[in-house]
Design a protein around this motif. Structure first.
Motif, PDB file in Angstrom:
ATOM      1  N   VAL A  29      21.437   8.217   6.401  1.00 35.00           N
ATOM      2  CA  VAL A  29      22.629   7.570   6.974  1.00 35.00           C
ATOM      3  C   VAL A  29      23.096   8.329   8.212  1.00 35.00           C
ATOM      4  N   PHE A  30      23.144   9.672   8.133  1.00 33.80           N
ATOM      5  CA  PHE A  30      23.565  10.478   9.287  1.00 33.80           C
ATOM      6  C   PHE A  30      22.655  10.227  10.488  1.00 33.80           C
ATOM      7  N   SER A  31      21.348  10.187  10.226  1.00 34.92           N
ATOM      8  CA  SER A  31      20.382  10.023  11.321  1.00 34.92           C
ATOM      9  C   SER A  31      20.523   8.654  11.983  1.00 34.92           C
ATOM     10  N   ILE A  32      20.742   7.637  11.179  1.00 33.66           N
ATOM     11  CA  ILE A  32      20.840   6.277  11.724  1.00 33.66           C
ATOM     12  C   ILE A  32      22.141   6.090  12.503  1.00 33.66           C
ATOM     13  N   MET A  33      23.253   6.600  11.973  1.00 30.42           N
ATOM     14  CA  MET A  33      24.556   6.370  12.591  1.00 30.42           C
ATOM     15  C   MET A  33      24.793   7.245  13.813  1.00 30.42           C
ATOM     16  N   GLY A  34      24.312   8.475  13.775  1.00 25.93           N
ATOM     17  CA  GLY A  34      24.574   9.380  14.884  1.00 25.93           C
ATOM     18  C   GLY A  34      25.992   9.910  14.848  1.00 25.93           C
ATOM     19  N   HIS A  35      26.278  10.940  15.670  1.00 30.15           N
ATOM     20  CA  HIS A  35      27.586  11.596  15.633  1.00 30.15           C
ATOM     21  C   HIS A  35      28.710  10.645  16.044  1.00 30.15           C
ATOM     22  N   HIS A  36      28.489   9.891  17.115  1.00 28.71           N
ATOM     23  CA  HIS A  36      29.544   9.001  17.598  1.00 28.71           C
ATOM     24  C   HIS A  36      29.851   7.902  16.594  1.00 28.71           C
ATOM     25  N   GLY A  37      28.811   7.368  15.952  1.00 27.68           N
ATOM     26  CA  GLY A  37      29.010   6.306  14.972  1.00 27.68           C
ATOM     27  C   GLY A  37      29.772   6.771  13.753  1.00 27.68           C
ATOM     28  N   MET A  38      29.656   8.067  13.410  1.00 23.97           N
ATOM     29  CA  MET A  38      30.341   8.590  12.233  1.00 23.97           C
ATOM     30  C   MET A  38      31.765   9.026  12.530  1.00 23.97           C
ATOM     31  N   SER A  39      32.123   9.157  13.811  1.00 21.43           N
ATOM     32  CA  SER A  39      33.420   9.741  14.165  1.00 21.43           C
ATOM     33  C   SER A  39      34.591   8.807  13.928  1.00 21.43           C
ATOM     34  N   THR A 155      39.245  -1.366  12.604  1.00 24.51           N
ATOM     35  CA  THR A 155      39.844  -0.128  13.118  1.00 24.51           C
ATOM     36  C   THR A 155      41.257   0.073  12.578  1.00 24.51           C
ATOM     37  N   ARG A 156      41.535   1.331  12.149  1.00 26.12           N
ATOM     38  CA  ARG A 156      42.884   1.730  11.756  1.00 26.12           C
ATOM     39  C   ARG A 156      43.301   2.906  12.624  1.00 26.12           C
ATOM     40  N   VAL A 157      44.531   2.828  13.179  1.00 28.74           N
ATOM     41  CA  VAL A 157      45.055   3.913  13.998  1.00 28.74           C
ATOM     42  C   VAL A 157      46.273   4.487  13.282  1.00 28.74           C
ATOM     43  N   TYR A 158      46.289   5.800  13.093  1.00 28.18           N
ATOM     44  CA  TYR A 158      47.393   6.468  12.410  1.00 28.18           C
ATOM     45  C   TYR A 158      48.261   7.180  13.442  1.00 28.18           C
ATOM     46  N   VAL A 159      49.572   6.943  13.347  1.00 25.49           N
ATOM     47  CA  VAL A 159      50.549   7.518  14.278  1.00 25.49           C
ATOM     48  C   VAL A 159      51.531   8.355  13.481  1.00 25.49           C
ATOM     49  N   ASP A 160      51.760   9.591  13.931  1.00 22.49           N
ATOM     50  CA  ASP A 160      52.704  10.477  13.259  1.00 22.49           C
ATOM     51  C   ASP A 160      54.122  10.152  13.738  1.00 22.49           C
ATOM     52  N   ALA A 161      55.047   9.915  12.770  1.00 24.54           N
ATOM     53  CA  ALA A 161      56.408   9.507  13.133  1.00 24.54           C
ATOM     54  C   ALA A 161      57.193  10.651  13.758  1.00 24.54           C
ATOM     55  N   SER A 163      56.213  13.221  15.589  1.00 21.05           N
ATOM     56  CA  SER A 163      55.791  13.675  16.921  1.00 21.05           C
ATOM     57  C   SER A 163      55.450  12.549  17.871  1.00 21.05           C
ATOM     58  N   GLY A 164      55.190  11.339  17.309  1.00 21.60           N
ATOM     59  CA  GLY A 164      54.748  10.255  18.163  1.00 21.60           C
ATOM     60  C   GLY A 164      53.329  10.445  18.672  1.00 21.60           C
ATOM     61  N   GLN A 165      52.548  11.274  17.969  1.00 17.86           N
ATOM     62  CA  GLN A 165      51.176  11.550  18.381  1.00 17.86           C
ATOM     63  C   GLN A 165      50.197  10.671  17.592  1.00 17.86           C
ATOM     64  N   ILE A 166      49.068  10.363  18.215  1.00 24.02           N
ATOM     65  CA  ILE A 166      47.992   9.674  17.512  1.00 24.02           C
ATOM     66  C   ILE A 166      47.302  10.688  16.600  1.00 24.02           C
ATOM     67  N   VAL A 167      47.354  10.440  15.318  1.00 23.92           N
ATOM     68  CA  VAL A 167      46.757  11.374  14.356  1.00 23.92           C
ATOM     69  C   VAL A 167      45.251  11.186  14.299  1.00 23.92           C
ATOM     70  N   GLU A 168      44.803   9.921  14.142  1.00 21.94           N
ATOM     71  CA  GLU A 168      43.361   9.710  13.986  1.00 21.94           C
ATOM     72  C   GLU A 168      43.049   8.232  14.075  1.00 21.94           C
ATOM     73  N   HIS A 169      41.802   7.942  14.468  1.00 19.19           N
ATOM     74  CA  HIS A 169      41.238   6.591  14.391  1.00 19.19           C
ATOM     75  C   HIS A 169      40.246   6.559  13.225  1.00 19.19           C
ATOM     76  N   ARG A 170      40.311   5.515  12.453  1.00 20.54           N
ATOM     77  CA  ARG A 170      39.355   5.327  11.352  1.00 20.54           C
ATOM     78  C   ARG A 170      38.840   3.893  11.387  1.00 20.54           C
ATOM     79  N   ASN A 171      37.599   3.689  10.865  1.00 22.54           N
ATOM     80  CA  ASN A 171      37.031   2.342  10.775  1.00 22.54           C
ATOM     81  C   ASN A 171      35.963   2.317   9.684  1.00 22.54           C
ATOM     82  N   THR A 172      35.318   1.181   9.512  1.00 26.02           N
ATOM     83  CA  THR A 172      34.330   1.023   8.433  1.00 26.02           C
ATOM     84  C   THR A 172      33.140   1.963   8.588  1.00 26.02           C
ATOM     85  N   PRO A 173      32.541   2.116   9.786  1.00 31.03           N
ATOM     86  CA  PRO A 173      31.446   3.089   9.907  1.00 31.03           C
ATOM     87  C   PRO A 173      31.875   4.495   9.481  1.00 31.03           C
TER      88      PRO A 173
END
Length: 547
Positions: A29-39, A155-161, A163-173
């Protein structure tokens, strides 16, 4: 000790093989997805906000210092063009509005704007939800927002209340990669770390597997097992000579079926397996397991089943005793002389080979030469796993069809010249030889008193109940382990060996003969119980095909 080491070595190898397979799958799975795909950052836009001048905020930095004199660090940044102070006090960050000096506030509208500013994908906002931390964001447990985008990657985007900072992006991959990470690093608790107890345990298992494998290898080399000129075991030799000898474990010393009698003046020393499978009386009489001793010129052995022969059996009748056990009645083209408690070795055709399966006779010999067997249906435990080959073949037979069987084999016979109480403990299809033994005892001139404990899950799984209850010399005690309220069962419940134990505790352990046959776990628990009660090993007989 060596027997235990072999057992543990096999189970540890199974665990390690399963983990190796998981490593291979996750690495693929790691080899097929690559670093960017897993991020999870496929649609993430990286923004570098412009620097603000000191005079831009309406609340000056001097006011911030006056309000927070213990501050170690004060940073001025902006959130979508709005000034913000980030103040570190004793390692804790505070976020202040650059115009008012009040704690920073992130509302739903700002959270959406921040998420959109960090997003560079084809979707639109589908949902905004207030959250407190998130399982898929490591080391973040604060209040904030999850902004869900309707796109192909979910895609899911998490925002910290705070600080108003973007905490992280998450998605199905990312979710797929995260599970692959857990499998790869055995991180089933979700710590997302390679350094944890389970990985240490795996290392110790691997070390034990290597050391025990080395010890077993040294033992096999010392015994000459890898020498092409090595001497065969008596089991191998007798099988090459096509002599009638049974075996279910392939020579591992765990089924106890390949008994032979050494008639030479010097008996071979009993092995650990033989001390478990054979009684002291049998060992003293020269009985040994053929798989445990290599052929020596000075040795001579006798088979207990020299007179066995091949028989062509014809199915006469088939009926279901319970939802899981069928009774099959055969006749033989040639007369079959056997004793109650013995079994036949059936030849089961399977694909391009012939398998051997053992089934005990369920009655004493009769004038009609009918041979009765009980066969437990062994359905497929789950999709993709085949059902029991032997039981499936036999249960599919129709009256008039034939099957080949060799026998009789076995020494699971009644004790003789004994006035001791006879005790039968069984479960499942193990009732077959026990029923035959009970019938044989009742044919004697003075039948000995008998207790018959039989275990089943529910009342529908009980068989031959009426026959056993009507026997005047047998006290029949059925035991249900999973009786339902609908059955209105008033008899004994629990595990059959526990009910038998309660009765045996009131008896003289030296004055009972015990016969045991049933599923492996029941057999193991019963043998342990009998040993704890002090029942002499020579007073115990058990039928174990090494299943």
């Amino acid at each position: 000790m060596m027997r235990f080491m072999q057992w543990l070595h096999r189970w540890v190898s199974l665990i390690l093989i399963i983990q190796v397979v998981l490593w291979l799958i996750s690495a693929t799975v790691f080899s097929i997805m690559g670093h960017h795909g897993m991020s999870g950052h496929q649609y993430m836009r990286h923004i570098h906000p412009e620097m603000l001048a000191d005079e831009s905020p309406q609340w000056s930095i001097q006011q911030v210092r006056a309000t927070h004199p213990q501050a170690d660090t004060i940073l001025l940044t902006n959130v979508l063009g709005h000034p913000q102070y980030q103040v570190n006090v004793s390692g804790k960050w505070l976020y202040l509005d650059g115009h008012t000096g009040q704690p920073w506030q992130t509302d739903v509208n700002l959270a959406q704007a921040l998420a959109l500013a960090s997003y560079d994908g084809p979707g639109q906002i589908a949902e905004v939800e207030q959250v407190t931390g998130a399982a898929e964001v490591v080391d973040w447990s604060a209040a904030g927002y999850r902004v869900q985008f309707a796109d192909d990657l979910n895609t899911r985007v998490y925002v910290d209340a705070a600080s108003g900072q973007i905490v992280e992006h998450r998605n199905t991959p990312w979710t797929i990669a995260d599970w692959a990470f857990r499998l790869h690093f055995m991180d089933y608790s979700g710590e997302r770390s390679f350094n944890h107890l389970l990985i240490w345990s795996a290392g110790l298992f691997a070390l034990w597997f290597s050391l025990s494998g080395l010890m077993l290898l040294i033992r096999n080399i010392s015994q000459g097992d890898f020498n092409p000129r090595r001497k065969p075991t008596w089991l191998e030799q007798l099988q090459r000579e096509e002599k009638p000898i049974a075996s279910s474990c392939g020579g591992g010393g765990t089924c106890g079926l390949c008994k032979v009698t050494f008639t030479s003046s010097e008996l071979p020393t009993p092995t650990a397996a033989e001390k478990v499978m054979l009684s002291e009386a049998e060992l003293t009489a020269g009985l040994r397991l053929a798989c445990q001793h290599k052929v020596q010129a000075k040795d001579a052995v006798e088979l207990a089943n020299e007179n066995v022969a091949s028989h062509l059996l014809t199915l006469q009748n088939k009926r279901d005793l319970t939802p899981s056990i069928a009774e099959l009645t055969f006749t033989s083209a040639s007369r079959l002389d056997y004793q109650a408690g013995q079994f036949l070795q059936f030849k089961i055709p399977h694909e391009s080979t012939v398998l051997e399966r053992h089934y005990s006779l369920a009655t004493v010999p009769n004038a009609d030469n009918e041979l009765v067997f009980t066969v437990r249906h062994m359905p497929a435990p789950k999709s993709g796993v085949p059902a029991g080959v032997g039981s499936s073949f036999l249960c599919r037979l129709q009256p008039g069809e034939h099957v080949e069987a060799i026998g009789p084999f076995g020494d699971f016979l009644l004790t003789k010249a004994s006035s001791r109480q006879q005790v039968f403990i069984g479960g499942g299809a193990g009732i077959a030889p026990l029923r035959a033994l009970v019938q044989a005892e009742q044919q004697s001139k003075t039948p000995r008193p008998a207790m018959f404990f039989y275990g089943a899950r529910n009342s529908a799984e009980l068989c031959y109940t009426e026959e056993l209850e009507q026997n005047p010399h047998v006290t029949y005690v059925p035991v249900l382990s999973a009786a339902s309220e609908k059955e209105r069962w008033t008899g004994q419940t629990g595990f059959v060996h526990e009910v038998a134990e309660a009765w045996l505790r009131e008896q003289d352990a030296q004055q009972v003969d015990v016969y045991v046959c049933g599923p492996p776990l029941m057999l193991e628990a019963t043998m342990k119980m009998l040993a704890e009660l002090g029942v002499p090993r020579d007073h115990i007989k058990f039928d174990d095909f090494g299943i």
